[in-house]
Write an enzyme that holds these catalytic residues in place. Sequence first.
Site, PDB file in Angstrom:
ATOM      1  CB  SER A   1      49.917  34.810  46.346  1.00  0.00           C
ATOM      2  OG  SER A   1      51.546  33.784  46.221  1.00  0.00           O
ATOM      3  CE  LYS A   2      53.163  41.814  45.208  1.00  0.00           C
ATOM      4  NZ  LYS A   2      52.848  42.344  44.660  1.00  0.00           N
ATOM      5  NE  ARG A   3      54.206  34.913  48.937  1.00  0.00           N
ATOM      6  CZ  ARG A   3      52.718  35.659  49.503  1.00  0.00           C
ATOM      7  NH1 ARG A   3      52.452  36.661  49.145  1.00  0.00           N
ATOM      8  NH2 ARG A   3      52.239  34.554  49.979  1.00  0.00           N
TER       9      ARG A   3
ATOM     10  CG  ASN B   1      51.852  31.123  38.585  1.00  0.00           C
ATOM     11  OD1 ASN B   1      52.634  31.878  37.153  1.00  0.00           O
ATOM     12  ND2 ASN B   1      51.641  30.567  38.654  1.00  0.00           N
TER      13      ASN B   1
END
Length: 472
Positions: free
Chosen positions: A247-249, A251
């Site tokens: 997830s963008k949190r 990576n």
Amino acid sequence: MSKKTRVRIAPSPTGDPHIGTAYTALFNYAFARKNKGDFIVRIEDTDQTRLVQGAEEEIYEALDWLGLKADEGPKQGGDFGPYKQSERLSIYKKHAQELVEKGAAFYCDCSSERLQKVREEQQSRGQVPHYDGKCRENPPTQLTKTVVRLKVPKEGETSFEDLIRGKVTFKNSDIDDQVLLKSDGFPTYHLAAVVDDHLMEITDVIRGEDWLSSTSKHVLLYQAFGWELPVFAHLPLLRNPDKSKLSKRKNPVSVLWYRQQGYLPEALRNFLALMGWSMPDGKEIFGLEEFVEKLDLKRVDPAGPVFDNQKLDWLNGEYIRKISETDLASTLIKGKFTKFSEAQMKLVLPLVKERMKKLSEFDQLVSYFFEDSEIAVDLLVQKGKTKEETKKVLEIFEKPLKQLNSWEKDKIEEAIKNKQKEIDWSNSDLFMTLRLAATGSRATPPLFDTLEALGKEKTLARLGQVVAKLSD
């Protein structure tokens, strides 16, 4: 006669193109090429509330950059279009009504408030929230503001074969009466995916394991329509190092971010191919054609592969070193990864190419060749040495370097090593002091190569500036 292989990806234009979409696209593309079939892109844009302007074009841009060209889709056309689900609403409505007429689906007019209350009551009793079947038993007579729900059998099981996971079975009692057509006339993913896959003659559905539980509903839909099932294969989800879902949190997940950072499409494709799969001979560096040739979905490990950025950096560095210096300079300029000229790059690329992991690192690696920077005195003075000793040593080496008629690395090395005999300094201390004085950086290519590339005038000027600073 066997059917022609046809596979698809169905990304949603709800944000930046996701690296997980690229991963799924790669395996679909390779599977299609291996089986001399078609790779199709279909835009899943039925959730109008989540659409992001420009996101659809970025999906095409990302796939083009990765070299995963679709055979059919919104850009290419084809015999089964349109390939955007928002343009196929009448098709889904027709098929939803067909299911109702068959008794495989029903109309429901339960309000969102009622459904929320039912869910809360179920949760308070420790139950998994699910539709309570009110309209299934007593369908509404007025069909305004109604949805169409799948009538799931409450007895028995639903099973299907998965190429990667084998036989997968769900108890029907655990499958909810899924909404198929919303009150605004838009289908949910489940109805649209099944109808489109059938009408577009998709033979193999290769997608992420997050759709595994939904596949039971899709199997029931195929059975209700009386259609032949495709082959299913659910790829493992990409994971962060802590095993959580990528997830963008934690990576970067945008394909375009990786392009902007200077990852090569060949390296990113190679890296994604290693996610849950490996070459039969264990080889880690291979091209797209070789991946296509060796691909066997039964060799995919269903355990979630870790998306290791350090491994990607290593792979990218290996691919950078495969590029000729002329082509690498062109790539850096075209990609706007450098502010330096082609002539400047020609001078220093041979020195830093071996150390590059990303194209975006180039300017940082070479800036000291062309731009002066402030050098902190405390960094110049090596452990166990004094400021005065350091100044004296630099002065000692200024003279022989100034006297050189030929500024070549072999001559520079000879001059420095001849003079080194007069001082009691180790190679590591001396070379680091000279390196810092000339470049301001601890990490550079080999010292004598670096000084040769800097040039005599710039090297001596910087040594002089450092000596002056040490005199203060």
